[in-house]
Structure formats: structure tokens, C-alpha cells
Scaffold this active site. Structure first.
Site, PDB file in Angstrom:
ATOM      1  CB  ILE A  37      -0.855  -0.009   1.149  1.00 55.19           C
ATOM      2  CG1 ILE A  37      -0.385  -0.076   2.567  1.00 55.19           C
ATOM      3  CG2 ILE A  37      -2.002  -1.143   1.086  1.00 55.19           C
ATOM      4  CD1 ILE A  37      -1.136   0.395   3.784  1.00 55.19           C
ATOM      5  CE1 TYR A  61       7.068  -0.450  11.393  1.00 52.87           C
ATOM      6  CE2 TYR A  61       6.106   0.626  13.313  1.00 52.87           C
ATOM      7  CZ  TYR A  61       7.296  -0.015  12.605  1.00 52.87           C
ATOM      8  OH  TYR A  61       8.646  -0.161  13.138  1.00 52.87           O
ATOM      9  CB  THR A  62       0.047  -1.980  15.170  1.00 49.82           C
ATOM     10  OG1 THR A  62       0.637  -3.352  14.785  1.00 49.82           O
ATOM     11  CG2 THR A  62      -1.120  -1.810  14.208  1.00 49.82           C
ATOM     12  CB  THR A 101      -4.995   4.014  17.303  1.00 48.61           C
ATOM     13  OG1 THR A 101      -4.614   3.977  18.516  1.00 48.61           O
ATOM     14  CG2 THR A 101      -4.084   5.309  16.840  1.00 48.61           C
ATOM     15  CG  ASP A 102      -5.976   4.247  22.225  1.00 52.42           C
ATOM     16  OD1 ASP A 102      -5.651   3.366  21.299  1.00 52.42           O
ATOM     17  OD2 ASP A 102      -5.208   4.229  23.442  1.00 52.42           O
ATOM     18  CE1 TYR A 125      -0.140   2.181  15.172  1.00 50.19           C
ATOM     19  CE2 TYR A 125      -0.973   3.130  17.603  1.00 50.19           C
ATOM     20  CZ  TYR A 125      -1.099   2.482  16.044  1.00 50.19           C
ATOM     21  OH  TYR A 125      -2.304   1.659  16.134  1.00 50.19           O
ATOM     22  CD1 TRP A 150      -5.802  -0.045  25.210  1.00 52.37           C
ATOM     23  CD2 TRP A 150      -6.253  -0.919  27.072  1.00 52.37           C
ATOM     24  NE1 TRP A 150      -5.384   0.727  26.333  1.00 52.37           N
ATOM     25  CE2 TRP A 150      -5.692   0.205  27.471  1.00 52.37           C
ATOM     26  CE3 TRP A 150      -6.768  -1.645  28.171  1.00 52.37           C
ATOM     27  CZ2 TRP A 150      -5.622   0.529  28.858  1.00 52.37           C
ATOM     28  CZ3 TRP A 150      -6.476  -1.564  29.428  1.00 52.37           C
ATOM     29  CH2 TRP A 150      -6.072  -0.367  29.826  1.00 52.37           C
TER      30      TRP A 150
END
Length: 283
Positions: A37, A61-62, A101-102, A125, A150
Site C-alpha cells: 500500500i 504499522y502497529t 487509534t486512541d 505511532y 487495546w
């Protein structure tokens, strides 16, 4: 609908593909080997060929700690990859749902974050995921952004698996008690994502399982439900240093989800129970 799922080999992606098929949609699951991507021309060519009705963008990418060292790589995947998918969605007329994400928030709040709360990421991140949100919105007027937190599921590495492994190996673990959030079971999140993309109720959503806990409380509940005797010691964030800063408070308000008439995700303890049954860890 014909739906392309990016990151289809990942923890969330696998459950999303399953849920789409269960609902009678044609799921086209892709991972890095099928489509990179971060190469714009490849993304546009692929989507123009497949012509999906929707794209559920789970690829990311976590690795939060590694992102501090590799922010450029994380940016290519989380930000530019999302931008290229947004361009492709615009060209093909596909709906696009992006998982965020949070970590786009700084974690200093004392009450649940609303979808329109000012963003202020404290690490690489979060910065790269927020850039993905912004680049997507630059190209599309109608979109779905779903922020979650989470995450745990049967198919990937996660906190539940790590706790059960360490607990069985050591009989004692230390877990931070001063970071608070809401666990999210991938099966429940996937169900909401598919329910959402079937509609035209565009916008930014927060989706986690209901209820709030600390990582320490999460660990205690994991061992209790799994029937594993483990001593859990509460630690402060300072006692457990990591390369990347974590938000202290990650609770996301589900007001938007409820206002738009969607079914709230079940309580996190019930979700954990379902996960332990799914993975044969329930005692």
C-alpha cells in the site's frame, strides 16, 4: 458488496474477512504480499482492476515502540498508504473505512474522549495514524474513521496471550495499574465495522468494548476467567519504562456510535469470556 480488506492476514483483518463472508459479502482479503500500500501506482491499479464497493483498511504499522525508531516507515504505511487508498476509493467510488487509534490523543483527559476532541499524539505511532486520518479527509468528503484501543483477538499477538504465557511460565507478573482504557475484542469490532460499512452513516466513530479498566485489572480478570493461579503485582508506568510513551487515559466515548443507532459492543469482561472460549483457554 465486494469488499477489499487490507491487512487481511492480521489480528483484526482475519476476523473482518470472516464477518463479511458470514454476512454474504464478497471479501477480497489482501496483505503485503498481494499489494504494497506504500506504492501509489500499485494501489490505484489494483483498486481500478478489482473495483470494490468498499475498502476496510486494517493494515497498519502497529509496533508502538519500534515506531519511535522507524517513524518514516510507520508514516509510509499508516499515513501515505491510507492516502493512496483514499485516492483509489475516490477514483473507483468505493466506500473507505480506516481503523485508527486512541493514540491520536495525549491521554491526559479525565473523561471519555469524544470523536471531535482535539487530537494531540504523544508518540510516533499516534502521529502517523493521525496523519492517515488527515490525508484521508483531504481526498474524501465521505468516509468512515473508526478509532479503537487495546485490541485482542485469536489471530495475533496481544496482551491476553502474553499474560497467559507469562503467567504460566512464571506464576507472577507485574502490570501497570495507572494506564486506563477499554479492551476491544476483534470479533466484536469486526461486526461493528461490517454493520457500519453497510450504511451511509459516514463520520468518525469510537468503537471499543464497553467498560473501563487498567492493564492491571485486565490482567487480573484474564487469570481469573482462565482459571490460572498467578500473582499480579501493580506497577507504575515509571517502573515499567518503554521506548514510546503510552497515553495514561485511553477511554473513548461511544456516543457517536449510539447516536447513529448502532449496537454498542458488549462489556469487555463478556468479550474476554468469548475470546477465551474461542481460543480454548477457558477453564
Amino acid at each position: 458488496m465486494k469488499v477489499v480488506v487490507t491487512g487481511a492476514a492480521g489480528q483484526l483483518g482475519q476476523d473482518v474477512v470472516k464477518e463479511l463472508e458470514k454476512k454474504g459479502h464478497q471479501a477480497v482479503g489482501i496483505d503485503r504480499s498481494e499489494l504494497d500500500i506504500t506504492v501509489e501506482a500499485d494501489v490505484l491499479a489494483y483498486m481500478n482492476e478489482v473495483k470494490p464497493d468498499a475498502i476496510l483498511h486494517c493494515a497498519a504499522y502497529t509496533n508502538v515502540d519500534a515506531a519511535e525508531e522507524n517513524e518514516e516507515v510507520a508514516y509510509q504505511i499508516n499515513a501515505l498508504g491510507t492516502e493512496y487508498l483514499a485516492k483509489a476509493a475516490k477514483q473507483t467510488g468505493a466506500k473507505l473505512l480506516y481503523i485508527s487509534t486512541d493514540y491520536v490523543f495525549n491521554g491526559n483527559a479525565t473523561e471519555p474522549y469524544e470523536t471531535d476532541h482535539p487530537t494531540d499524539p504523544i508518540g510516533a505511532y499516534g502521529r502517523t495514524k493521525l496523519a492517515g486520518e488527515q490525508l484521508l479527509q483531504k481526498h474524501l468528503e465521505q468516509f468512515f474513521i473508526v478509532r479503537t484501543a487495546w485490541v485482542f483477538g485469536a489471530y495475533g499477538q496481544n496482551f491476553v496471550k502474553t499474560m497467559l504465557r507469562l503467567g504460566k511460565e512464571r506464576g507472577e507478573v507485574g502490570v501497570v495499574h495507572d494506564q486506563v482504557g477499554s479492551p476491544t475484542y476483534t470479533v466484536d469490532l469486526a461486526r461493528f465495522m461490517v454493520e457500519l460499512v453497510e450504511t451511509d452513516r459516514y463520520g468518525v466513530y469510537h468503537a471499543t468494548n464497553n467498560g473501563v479498566c487498567s492493564w492491571y485489572e485486565f490482567a487480573v480478570e484474564i487469570f481469573k476467567q482462565a482459571g490460572v493461579e498467578v500473582k499480579v503485582n501493580p506497577l507504575t508506568t515509571e517502573q515499567f519504562p518503554r521506548p514510546a510513551a503510552r497515553p495514561k487515559y485511553s477511554v473513548l466515548s461511544k456516543k457517536m456510535l449510539e447516536e447513529q443507532g448502532f449496537t454498542p459492543l458488549q462489556d469487555w469482561k463478556a468479550a474476554l469470556d468469548a475470546y477465551l472460549i474461542e481460543t480454548n483457554e477457558k477453564k
